[in-house]
Write an enzyme that holds these catalytic residues in place. Structure first.
Site, mmCIF file in Angstrom:
data_model
loop_
_atom_site.group_PDB
_atom_site.id
_atom_site.type_symbol
_atom_site.label_atom_id
_atom_site.label_comp_id
_atom_site.label_asym_id
_atom_site.label_seq_id
_atom_site.Cartn_x
_atom_site.Cartn_y
_atom_site.Cartn_z
ATOM 1 N N SER A 95 0.830 -1.197 0.000
ATOM 2 C CA SER A 95 0.000 0.000 0.000
ATOM 3 C C SER A 95 0.869 1.254 0.000
ATOM 4 C CB SER A 95 -0.951 -0.043 1.203
ATOM 5 O OG SER A 95 -1.939 0.954 1.121
ATOM 6 N N ASP A 217 -10.123 -4.032 -5.808
ATOM 7 C CA ASP A 217 -9.481 -3.394 -4.666
ATOM 8 C C ASP A 217 -10.153 -2.045 -4.459
ATOM 9 O OD1 ASP A 217 -7.820 -2.061 -2.862
ATOM 10 O OD2 ASP A 217 -5.965 -2.776 -3.769
ATOM 11 N N HIS A 245 -7.504 -5.273 -0.532
ATOM 12 C CA HIS A 245 -6.304 -4.447 -0.557
ATOM 13 C C HIS A 245 -5.114 -5.098 0.143
ATOM 14 C CE1 HIS A 245 -4.209 -0.707 -1.186
ATOM 15 N NE2 HIS A 245 -4.013 -0.497 0.110
#
Length: 267
Positions: A95, A217, A245
């Site tokens: 991320s 996502d 995610h």
């Protein structure tokens, strides 16, 4: 600097192998990589750490001034790399850590020789033709909700971020991770994450790079993965058979396979 205490550094795996650094995302800690470490430990030296303000890091070292930008988190990565005297390490960032890795690699290019980006996003807010997945109003509401009731926000958002509604235990784990984070420090990290714009930084990436995206996502839609891939010369893009995610938790086999294959090509 006592980096072990400050960033809760853990080293495992093959001491003779190339070093792979695993970096967690917002609201998480190094434990989120527990399903990936076994896939790497035989052949690679694996370094894990917690950003200051996360996990079992030294919370006394937190500074809103430092961690109000992604550069502050990139300095954590640099500190770890320098303390361990890493050379040509592979940085795996989940991320927002994918972009933190880009910044760190630019600061110490001799220490980071390749990047693996797991569900990256250089900007979460839509901007003209760029689709980040959120409007500016969405992000304002998200941050206002987080700041007014962090525990409630965590309970509501964790299942959305994780996806995989048929496996509620995954969302519960992410919620618990969020809730274990100091709310004031989480607020700073959240604002730093969701208001960041690292698109221009991607153009300067000059190391082998793997971009891993999921088929669905809510935080980093596939348009973002395609953007990152286009922006980094010579990068590889792999779409995992995974949703949500956090594919290293929801689809560890597919995630690990893609990571290991890429690492094998680097040899």
């Amino acid at each position: 600097m006592d980096i072990d205490r400050r960033n809760n550094v853990t080293i495992t795996g093959n001491p003779e192998g190339r070093t792979v650094v695993l970096a967690h995302g917002f609201g998480c800690d190094q434990n989120m990589w527990r399903l990936t470490v076994p896939a790497l430990a035989r052949d690679y030296r694996v370094v894990l750490f917690d950003y200051v303000g996360s996990g079992r890091s030294d919370l006394a070292a937190f500074s809103e001034e430092r961690y109000g930008t992604l550069d502050g988190y990139a300095r954590d990565v640099v500190d770890v790399c320098e303390a361990l005297d890493l050379r040509d390490a592979v940085f795996v960032g989940h991320s927002v850590s994918a972009m933190i890795g880009v910044l760190a690699a630019a600061l110490v290019p001799e220490r980071i020789g390749a990047l693996i980006m797991v569900a990256p996003s250089p900007r979460y807010v839509d901007d003209g033709d760029y689709r980040g997945g959120f409007s500016a109003e969405d992000i304002d509401e998200l941050l206002a909700s987080l700041e007014s009731n962090y525990l409630g926000w965590s309970a509501a958002m964790a299942p959305v971020i994780m996806g995989n509604g048929d496996r509620p235990e995954l969302g519960e784990e992410l919620k618990n991770s969020f809730c274990a984070t100091d709310p004031d420090m989480a607020r700073v990290f959240a604002r730093t994450t969701f208001l960041s714009d690292s698109r221009d930084d991607l153009k300067a990436v000059a190391v082998p790079t793997l971009v891993l995206e999921c088929t669905q996502d809510a935080i980093a839609p596939r348009e973002v993965g395609a953007f990152v891939h286009r922006a980094i010369p010579g990068s590889e893009l792999v779409t995992l058979d995974a949703t949500g995610h956090c594919p290293h938790l929801s689809a560890p086999e597919a995630t690990n396979e893609a990571i290991v294959e890429f690492l094998g090509r680097l040899q």
